[in-house]
Scaffold this active site. Structure first.
Site, mmCIF file in Angstrom:
data_model
loop_
_atom_site.group_PDB
_atom_site.id
_atom_site.type_symbol
_atom_site.label_atom_id
_atom_site.label_comp_id
_atom_site.label_asym_id
_atom_site.label_seq_id
_atom_site.Cartn_x
_atom_site.Cartn_y
_atom_site.Cartn_z
ATOM 1 N N ARG A 242 118.026 64.312 69.862
ATOM 2 C CA ARG A 242 118.856 63.153 70.237
ATOM 3 C C ARG A 242 120.347 63.468 70.116
ATOM 4 O O ARG A 242 121.172 62.898 70.821
ATOM 5 C CB ARG A 242 118.484 61.925 69.401
ATOM 6 C CG ARG A 242 119.246 60.691 69.826
ATOM 7 C CD ARG A 242 118.660 59.404 69.308
ATOM 8 N NE ARG A 242 119.435 58.269 69.810
ATOM 9 C CZ ARG A 242 119.105 57.012 69.662
ATOM 10 N NH1 ARG A 242 118.009 56.681 69.023
ATOM 11 N NH2 ARG A 242 119.881 56.055 70.158
ATOM 12 N N ASN A 246 125.129 63.451 72.416
ATOM 13 C CA ASN A 246 126.535 63.360 71.991
ATOM 14 C C ASN A 246 127.397 64.425 72.643
ATOM 15 O O ASN A 246 128.540 64.644 72.222
ATOM 16 C CB ASN A 246 126.631 63.472 70.477
ATOM 17 C CG ASN A 246 125.833 62.382 69.792
ATOM 18 O OD1 ASN A 246 125.842 61.241 70.242
ATOM 19 N ND2 ASN A 246 125.103 62.735 68.752
HETATM 20 N N1 GLY Z 1 124.485 57.222 72.826
HETATM 21 C C1 GLY Z 1 123.827 58.263 72.159
HETATM 22 C C2 GLY Z 1 122.528 57.872 71.555
HETATM 23 O O1 GLY Z 1 122.024 56.810 71.809
HETATM 24 O O2 GLY Z 1 121.970 58.624 70.785
#
Ligand code: GLY
Length: 370
Positions: A242, A246
């Site tokens: 995840r 970024n």
């Molecule tokens: N906007 C980045 C996330 O949701 O991890």
């Protein structure tokens, strides 16, 4: 109507995408007849265009719909507005099962999400993202939060929604600047996950894309939502992949802070942040070929005066990034397109050179420069 499913450890939920789907989707979701009221938190500008219609639709599910408006702009993601949202809910008889419908862009969604997460230790929230950026990014994945004087999104929680309804009818009133704001996050998916997106996003380069290519734009939005949903399902709490979402954001958040969250939008900062991250990738030894971001540069019209921002300030603001866990800075860099990696960069000069590139781009945007 198309569906995506986000299957996270804590909770699974549906994302519904389509045109004019708001009422039908809500009737599938709001099945708890014990709700005596509904709350709506809506972006002020959206409400101006669609408020009457939104309230009418919601009244179909409850005779008692209470709403609060959120002014546009990052300054609404504040402790003050969070407190107002919480007051609004608590003084209007919220219960643990009372749904909060949050309609708007990233600011309204992050603020409403954090209010929902914190009131009564969590009430159900349904996100109605109404901007491209909110559809492809902020409404999916349960990141909620507000800003603090020391930095962006420093107060918040992971709190997954009950559902996300992306009704593309709301995009009809979206100003061009907001489409470009969302474009940055779309290009991010091209960089970290699927370089075909760079071809598909080229519709943005034609002057009348908003009138001629809406269907293509919507399928591009859907593709990006799917990438995000899959990443979140694999890593809800950002302990692994995840973090790739970024890409460009460490630079972007520091630049936004240097501009007092005022003279630059999140999407504009992310575009420049991605250019900087691309440069830093190369300086750090990546053999990244080509530049897929450059073609989109003419679409961005920056309002920041370069004199407002200093390289050293941006550099020091990066140390306030919430993702920093030790004394060094970590960045999402590209080994190749579609091949991101989180790397610690210890060479200050490399980082400062990458920041300089952002400042140079701002200078190029000044009147009189081509
Ligand atoms: N906007 C980045 C996330 O949701 O991890």
């Amino acid at each position: 109507m198309q569906y995506l499913e986000v299957k996270t450890q804590s909770h699974s939920y549906k994302i519904v995408v389509g045109r004019e789907i708001f009422e039908k989707s809500l009737s599938d979701i709001l099945t708890d007849s014990s709700n005596d009221r509904l709350f709506l938190l809506a972006d002020e500008n959206l409400f101006h265009h669609h408020g009457e219609q939104l309230l009418k639709s919601l009244q179909h599910f409850s005779g008692d719909v209470r709403h609060m408006l959120v002014p546009q702009g990052e300054s609404s993601k504040s402790v003050k507005f969070w407190e107002s949202s919480v007051n609004f809910l608590l003084t209007n008889g919220v219960r643990r099962n009372t749904p909060l419908i949050v309609a708007g862009g990233g600011v309204t969604g992050d603020l409403g999400g954090f209010a929902a997460a914190s009131v009564l230790r969590g009430i159900p929230i349904i996100h109605i993202p109404t901007t491209v950026l909110a559809m492809v990014d902020s409404s999916i994945g349960g990141k909620t939060g507000i800003n603090h004087s020391t930095g962006k999104n420093l107060i918040g929680a992971f709190y997954q929604p009950k559902a996300v309804i992306a009704d593309t009818r709301f995009l009809t009133s979206l100003p061009r600047r907001e489409w470009i704001n969302g474009l940055s996050e779309i290009l991010k998916y091209g960089a970290i996950s699927d370089a075909e997106i760079f071809n598909e996003a080229s519709i943005f380069l034609s002057a009348d894309y908003l009138s001629t290519d809406r269907e293509k734009l919507i399928s591009l939005i859907f593709k990006c939502m799917k990438i995000k949903a899959d990443i979140v399902a694999a890593d809800e709490f950002e302990s692994g992949i995840r973090a790739f979402l970024n890409f460009g954001h460490t630079f972007a958040h520091a630049l936004e802070k240097a501009c007092n969250y005022d003279s630059i939008s999140h999407g504009e900062a992310v575009y420049l942040g991605m250019l900087a991250a691309q440069k830093l990738s190369r300086l750090s030894g990546s053999s990244l070929t080509g530049d897929f971001l450059e073609a989109y540069r003419p679409l961005y019209q920056f309002r920041v005066q370069p004199a407002e921002v200093s390289r050293d300030d941006i550099y020091s603001f990066m140390f306030q990034d919430k993702k920093r866990t030790d004394e060094h800075l970590k960045f999402v860099l590209l080994d190749e397109w579609q091949s991101p990696a989180v790397k610690t960069v210890t060479n200050k000069e490399y980082i400062k050179d990458a920041i300089e590139l952002m400042i140079h781009q701002l200078k190029q945007s000044q009147p009189g420069k081509s």
